[in-house]
Design a protein around this motif. Sequence first.
Motif, mmCIF file in Angstrom:
data_model
loop_
_atom_site.group_PDB
_atom_site.id
_atom_site.type_symbol
_atom_site.label_atom_id
_atom_site.label_comp_id
_atom_site.label_asym_id
_atom_site.label_seq_id
_atom_site.Cartn_x
_atom_site.Cartn_y
_atom_site.Cartn_z
ATOM 1 N N LEU A 149 33.614 41.196 26.945
ATOM 2 C CA LEU A 149 32.588 40.386 26.274
ATOM 3 C C LEU A 149 32.077 39.292 27.210
ATOM 4 O O LEU A 149 30.885 38.965 27.195
ATOM 5 N N ALA A 150 32.967 38.728 28.008
ATOM 6 C CA ALA A 150 32.543 37.722 28.984
ATOM 7 C C ALA A 150 31.594 38.341 30.011
ATOM 8 O O ALA A 150 30.588 37.739 30.395
ATOM 9 N N ILE A 151 31.914 39.553 30.451
ATOM 10 C CA ILE A 151 31.055 40.248 31.410
ATOM 11 C C ILE A 151 29.683 40.508 30.807
ATOM 12 O O ILE A 151 28.647 40.281 31.445
ATOM 13 N N LEU A 152 29.654 40.980 29.556
ATOM 14 C CA LEU A 152 28.369 41.254 28.914
ATOM 15 C C LEU A 152 27.568 39.973 28.721
ATOM 16 O O LEU A 152 26.352 39.962 28.951
ATOM 17 N N ALA A 153 28.230 38.878 28.313
ATOM 18 C CA ALA A 153 27.524 37.601 28.162
ATOM 19 C C ALA A 153 26.874 37.191 29.477
ATOM 20 O O ALA A 153 25.730 36.719 29.510
ATOM 21 N N LYS A 160 26.649 29.840 31.909
ATOM 22 C CA LYS A 160 28.061 29.535 32.166
ATOM 23 C C LYS A 160 28.913 30.300 31.158
ATOM 24 O O LYS A 160 28.623 30.292 29.966
ATOM 25 N N VAL A 161 29.965 30.954 31.642
ATOM 26 C CA VAL A 161 30.885 31.682 30.770
ATOM 27 C C VAL A 161 32.309 31.245 31.094
ATOM 28 O O VAL A 161 32.732 31.274 32.256
ATOM 29 N N ASN A 173 44.143 41.394 34.165
ATOM 30 C CA ASN A 173 43.247 42.523 33.928
ATOM 31 C C ASN A 173 41.789 42.071 33.905
ATOM 32 O O ASN A 173 40.905 42.719 34.480
ATOM 33 N N ALA A 174 41.516 40.936 33.215
ATOM 34 C CA ALA A 174 40.150 40.415 33.162
ATOM 35 C C ALA A 174 39.647 40.058 34.554
ATOM 36 O O ALA A 174 38.506 40.366 34.913
ATOM 37 N N SER A 179 35.953 41.326 39.029
ATOM 38 C CA SER A 179 35.747 41.735 40.419
ATOM 39 C C SER A 179 35.076 43.109 40.487
ATOM 40 O O SER A 179 34.165 43.321 41.299
ATOM 41 N N ASN A 180 35.510 44.034 39.637
ATOM 42 C CA ASN A 180 34.932 45.385 39.635
ATOM 43 C C ASN A 180 33.446 45.372 39.284
ATOM 44 O O ASN A 180 32.706 46.294 39.655
ATOM 45 N N ASN A 181 33.020 44.329 38.553
ATOM 46 C CA ASN A 181 31.613 44.214 38.174
ATOM 47 C C ASN A 181 30.859 43.220 39.047
ATOM 48 O O ASN A 181 29.755 42.797 38.703
ATOM 49 N N HIS A 182 31.494 42.828 40.164
ATOM 50 C CA HIS A 182 30.871 41.951 41.163
ATOM 51 C C HIS A 182 30.436 40.617 40.548
ATOM 52 O O HIS A 182 29.359 40.095 40.855
ATOM 53 N N ILE A 183 31.300 40.075 39.684
ATOM 54 C CA ILE A 183 31.041 38.779 39.052
ATOM 55 C C ILE A 183 32.130 37.807 39.503
ATOM 56 O O ILE A 183 33.324 38.071 39.309
ATOM 57 N N ASN A 184 31.736 36.704 40.098
ATOM 58 C CA ASN A 184 32.731 35.755 40.607
ATOM 59 C C ASN A 184 32.562 34.351 40.046
ATOM 60 O O ASN A 184 33.232 33.424 40.511
#
Length: 271
Positions: A149-153, A160-161, A173-174, A179-184
């Motif tokens: 859900l954080a990734i989708l937001a 900001k999430v 895991n999160a 990282s797998n979705n290239h979000i840092n």
Amino acid sequence: MNYLEISFESIPEEKKEILIALLSEMHFEGFEEQPACLKAFISKNLFDEEMLQQLTAKMQLDYATSELPDVNWNSVWESNFQPVVIGNCALRASFHQPIKNIQYEIVITPKMSFGTGHHATTFMMIQQMQAIDFNHTTVLDFGTGTGVLAILAHKLGAAKVVAIDNDSFSIENAAENFSNNHINDIELKMADNAKAQGSFDIILANITRNIIQENFRLFNLQLTEGGLLLLSGLLKEDEKSITVTAVNSGFQLKHKLEKGNWICLLFTKNK
């Protein structure tokens, strides 16, 4: 480490999802669904048979127990995990091919964390999130699990999430899924309540009813005026008590989704 396999035969479909949610709270780490059958797996040293007996007696279910040494959980979930498409959002594992003609694609490695999109509660949260304007908002994902859900937001445009969970494995895991979705730039924290996490325009909470009710006052304090509170992890029978607590805490019900025996409720904070 040895594991136990608990088999539930002749289980009605409407009880299966409820049982999975309740067993997840009892440290069960994996599930295998078959027609009219559910297999649940748990580390032998975490198994509480008395608690299971109380649960199955209440739900009028029978079960059988067998011991399984050295379970390879990657093989278990990989063999059962299929991509999920929810509106313009698709969830898949890294070993699946990219899904075409989808606006938001999320790659997850669920392991033992909750939030793959297969369960009705996560499905409805993702469905409802796509109807909300996240652009330039601040968001708290309370009980992040896989972080989906954080990734989708983030993908929906949040400025900001903040994602929190009280389970160290979920935090790990999160982080892997971010990282797998290239979000840092999602802020990931270990926490067991919403206290002192900041001020937010939107709070997401796909967790159990008791935890939601315990945190309503904090949700109110941390949401901006007119802010949105999106909740699931709730059964239809929870709606009345949750709504009463919400209204008493300064919220108004804006929208409701139903899927099977589960509900997803969107509240707005009174101005």
